[in-house]
Scaffold this motif. Structure first.
Motif, PDB file in Angstrom:
ATOM      1  N   UNK A 181     -11.541 -13.487  21.624  1.00  0.00           N
ATOM      2  CA  UNK A 181     -11.487 -14.716  20.899  1.00  0.00           C
ATOM      3  C   UNK A 181     -12.086 -14.267  19.619  1.00  0.00           C
ATOM      4  N   UNK A 182     -11.125 -14.199  18.618  1.00  0.00           N
ATOM      5  CA  UNK A 182     -11.680 -13.621  17.142  1.00  0.00           C
ATOM      6  C   UNK A 182     -12.501 -14.694  16.622  1.00  0.00           C
ATOM      7  N   UNK A 183     -13.431 -14.641  15.806  1.00  0.00           N
ATOM      8  CA  UNK A 183     -14.342 -15.298  15.089  1.00  0.00           C
ATOM      9  C   UNK A 183     -14.808 -15.062  13.761  1.00  0.00           C
ATOM     10  N   UNK A 184     -15.302 -15.863  12.950  1.00  0.00           N
ATOM     11  CA  UNK A 184     -16.269 -15.691  11.704  1.00  0.00           C
ATOM     12  C   UNK A 184     -17.454 -16.587  11.916  1.00  0.00           C
ATOM     13  N   UNK A 185     -18.561 -16.105  11.448  1.00  0.00           N
ATOM     14  CA  UNK A 185     -19.903 -16.770  11.397  1.00  0.00           C
ATOM     15  C   UNK A 185     -20.094 -17.101   9.834  1.00  0.00           C
ATOM     16  N   UNK A 186     -20.535 -18.420   9.717  1.00  0.00           N
ATOM     17  CA  UNK A 186     -21.294 -18.693   8.169  1.00  0.00           C
ATOM     18  C   UNK A 186     -22.688 -18.713   8.174  1.00  0.00           C
ATOM     19  N   UNK A 187     -23.457 -17.633   7.845  1.00  0.00           N
ATOM     20  CA  UNK A 187     -24.945 -17.769   7.705  1.00  0.00           C
ATOM     21  C   UNK A 187     -25.340 -18.020   6.438  1.00  0.00           C
ATOM     22  N   UNK A 188     -26.628 -18.021   6.278  1.00  0.00           N
ATOM     23  CA  UNK A 188     -27.509 -18.787   5.053  1.00  0.00           C
ATOM     24  C   UNK A 188     -26.955 -18.273   3.880  1.00  0.00           C
ATOM     25  N   UNK A 189     -26.372 -19.060   2.970  1.00  0.00           N
ATOM     26  CA  UNK A 189     -25.840 -18.682   1.833  1.00  0.00           C
ATOM     27  C   UNK A 189     -24.434 -18.931   1.898  1.00  0.00           C
ATOM     28  N   UNK A 190     -23.869 -19.235   3.055  1.00  0.00           N
ATOM     29  CA  UNK A 190     -22.575 -19.497   3.140  1.00  0.00           C
ATOM     30  C   UNK A 190     -21.414 -18.250   3.332  1.00  0.00           C
ATOM     31  N   UNK A 191     -22.138 -17.236   3.350  1.00  0.00           N
ATOM     32  CA  UNK A 191     -21.108 -15.921   3.392  1.00  0.00           C
ATOM     33  C   UNK A 191     -20.535 -15.854   4.871  1.00  0.00           C
ATOM     34  N   UNK A 192     -19.396 -15.581   5.190  1.00  0.00           N
ATOM     35  CA  UNK A 192     -18.822 -15.091   6.414  1.00  0.00           C
ATOM     36  C   UNK A 192     -19.342 -13.694   6.740  1.00  0.00           C
ATOM     37  N   UNK A 193     -19.281 -13.864   8.240  1.00  0.00           N
ATOM     38  CA  UNK A 193     -19.895 -12.649   8.881  1.00  0.00           C
ATOM     39  C   UNK A 193     -18.964 -12.257  10.051  1.00  0.00           C
ATOM     40  N   UNK A 194     -18.944 -11.139  10.608  1.00  0.00           N
ATOM     41  CA  UNK A 194     -18.247 -10.690  11.810  1.00  0.00           C
ATOM     42  C   UNK A 194     -17.022  -9.926  11.441  1.00  0.00           C
ATOM     43  N   UNK A 195     -16.542  -9.015  12.333  1.00  0.00           N
ATOM     44  CA  UNK A 195     -15.236  -8.232  11.978  1.00  0.00           C
ATOM     45  C   UNK A 195     -14.168  -8.915  11.243  1.00  0.00           C
ATOM     46  N   UNK A 196     -13.796  -9.967  11.616  1.00  0.00           N
ATOM     47  CA  UNK A 196     -12.545 -10.656  10.970  1.00  0.00           C
ATOM     48  C   UNK A 196     -12.945 -10.886   9.666  1.00  0.00           C
ATOM     49  N   UNK A 197     -14.248 -11.413   9.087  1.00  0.00           N
ATOM     50  CA  UNK A 197     -14.636 -11.803   7.896  1.00  0.00           C
ATOM     51  C   UNK A 197     -14.875 -10.534   7.077  1.00  0.00           C
TER      52      UNK A 197
END
Length: 591
Positions: free
Chosen positions: A354-370
């Protein structure tokens, strides 16, 4: 005084203090407080605390009592001592000082406890169902069921419906689920069937000039059991109306169903204005044709943000125009541990992940897809899904026809894991515009997707001119909290349209006459436009009782192997009975 009781075990109040009364019931619990015996006596109506001390002539009789013995108790009503009253019990301000005890029915050692609501093996509970039904929660569920059915009847009659009873022995109907067959003794080699539903009979009632029919109808289907479907039999609120459109059915039934839910919801909010959600929209937004609308997650097609992107797996998929990428927002799910847990869950469901994107502090996307699609596309996805820091999005890709069910499971899983579902409410909705037909991959043919008797939108002209897989039907479901609780449709009442509808599914006119001859003939002699629905009584009661297992709201259910452990059914029958029915058994080899 009456032989067994002057009052029930739920009747005594402060107004009866100093009266001599007689109660009969079951010994629910017996407590020894330093020589003072307390007997909680229970019957259908409630529970009364009875007290026996060594000075009472009944003390020796009381010492013999055990749980679930049936006794008659005489005594004087008195106020409970200060500090010992029980405000949670209707009889909690008083107790009965016992003067005489008569044992009416001693009980053997119990195979399961009646006091308390502890878990117990289901096979024991079903074998000794008469004991299980004494337990307070199950007893109350059964009484609630009866009250709900009474409410349904009252509300239907207030809407101008009249109750009819249709036959139990009928003809076998090859479509749908398996029939339960009943051999005919008078007509050797022929069989009746128990009705899967009163569908044809209720339509025939409309042909006969009756206008508004309803019935609390028993239905029988030889299907495999599951938690939300009992094996063998179930009950439905069956409804049919003449000279109505789809809107007329909705207007008649919404107040009935809403009213029943409001009456038994114990203060939980119930939907006032039901949304009408097209079938295709329900699949796209919720991944289910029976969506749980308490879950706020709404999925979106985010294909445009992956088309031509650096994430080659999705980008290559999207070169096929039938493929899409759906985004599932996960509010509060933006941690690596949670996203990895969801990915592992998907693999356990037979998916590659299940592919995913996380948004951390500052609003930047993280994870392989991002990392692969870049910050601009990642930000566009975040904005499209209405997400913020600390959130995540999960992605399902491919042919929606093949992945929509999994996407719905993922939506449900996210809602549960992130505690997004408000479980203290009832969310009702109409699902409308079901497809008339679907393609059966196994049989490699077009078949009915829902009810074959429904009217196609566009009528005969649509059947003659449209691609069958694009035809929608006047079919609708009622859903509540992730369950389908009713299904219905406006009926195809024109014989030429009925024949054409069946022809598309591979049946000729002769098949229609053979299988549905009574209804087909009736359509030749002035058939009114008509429609209706059937609501699942068992599922409605299950929801209102706050359980997820139909066995908790049914009197004498079967187990998961379709066995009645209490009565020993199914059972062998005597050779004489088989001979009378002209039946010879051809049993499978036990090896």
């Amino acid at each position: 005084m009456h032989r067994y009781r002057s009052h029930t075990c739920g009747a005594l109040r402060e107004g009866e203090i100093d009266q001599t009364v007689r109660l009969s019931g079951w010994c629910h619990r017996i407590r020894d407080h330093g020589g003072l015996l307390f007997i909680d006596l229970r019957d259908h109506y409630g529970l009364t605390q009875c007290v026996v001390d060594p000075d009472s002539a009944a003390f020796k009789d009381a010492e013999r009592l055990r749980a679930e013995w049936v006794v008659r108790i005489d005594g004087k009503v008195r106020r409970r001592p200060a500090g010992t009253d029980n405000p949670d019990l209707p009889t909690g301000m008083v107790e009965l000082y016992v003067s005489e005890i008569e044992v009416l029915g001693p009980a053997a050692e119990l195979p399961l406890p009646v006091f308390g609501e502890q878990e117990y093996p289901e096979d024991i509970r079903l074998k000794y169902r008469f004991l299980d039904l004494r337990r307070d929660k199950l007893h109350q569920n059964i009484m609630t069921r009866g009250a709900i059915v009474d409410s349904m009847r009252k509300r239907m009659k207030e809407q101008g419906f009249f109750e009819f009873q249709t036959p139990i022995l009928t003809a076998s109907s090859p479509e749908g689920a398996r029939d339960f067959l009943v051999p005919s003794r008078i007509h050797p080699g022929k069989f009746y069937a128990l009705p899967q539903a009163p569908q044809q009979y209720k339509q025939l009632l409309m042909m006969s000039g009756f206008d508004r029919y309803f019935q609390i109808a028993p239905c029988f289907r030889d299907e495999d059991p599951r938690a939300d479907r009992l094996p063998g039999e179930f009950y439905q609120l069956d409804v049919e109306m003449s000279f109505v459109t789809q809107d007329d059915v909705f207007a008649a039934m919404e107040p009935v169903v809403t009213g029943v839910f409001e009456e038994f919801a114990k203060g939980k909010p119930v939907t006032k204005a039901w949304p009408r959600i097209p079938f295709a929209e329900a699949l796209r937004k919720y991944g289910s044709d029976k969506p749980d609308l308490r879950n706020p997650i709404v999925m979106q097609d985010v294909s445009q943000h992956f088309r031509g992107s650096g994430f080659k797996v999705f980008a290559r998929m999207l070169e096929d125009p039938k493929n899409q990428v759906w985004g599932i927002p996960g509010t509060g799910g933006g941690s690596r541990a949670f996203c990895d847990r969801m990915n592992s869950w998907a693999q356990g469901e037979g998916q590659p992940g299940l592919g995913y994107i996380m948004w951390r502090e500052g609003g930047e996307g993280a994870g392989p897809l991002a990392n692969n699609i870049g910050p601009e596309r990642t930000a566009a996805i975040r904005d499209a899904l209405g997400l913020k820091e600390g959130d995540a999005a999960f992605f399902v890709a491919g042919d929606p026809e093949k992945f929509w069910k999994f996407s719905g499971l993922a939506r449900t899983r996210l809602g549960e894991e992130l505690n997004l579902i408000d479980k203290d409410r009832f969310e009702l909705a109409w699902i409308v515009d079901f497809p008339m037909y679907e393609y059966d991959e196994t049989e490699k043919k077009i078949d009915f997707s829902h009810n074959p008797f429904s009217m196609p939108q566009g009528g005969l002209e649509a059947l003659q001119t449209q691609d069958p897989l694009t035809i929608k039907a006047f079919q609708y479901d009622i859903t509540c909290n992730g369950y389908e609780i009713a299904s219905g449709g406006i009926r195809n009442h024109r014989p030429e349209a009925m024949v054409k509808a069946f022809e598309i599914a591979g049946y000729g006119e002769s098949d229609v006459v053979e299988r549905f001859g009574g209804m087909y003939r009736a359509f030749q002699y002035g058939a009114p436009p008509h429609g209706g629905m059937a609501a699942g009584v068992d599922r409605i009661v299950m929801l209102l009782c706050g359980t997820t297992n139909l066995r908790e709201i049914s009197l004498f259910p079967m187990n998961q192997r379709a066995e009645d452990l209490l009565m020993g059914a199914p059972s062998d029958v005597a050779p004489k009975q088989l001979r009378e029915l002209h039946i010879r058994l051809n049993l499978p080899d036990k090896n």
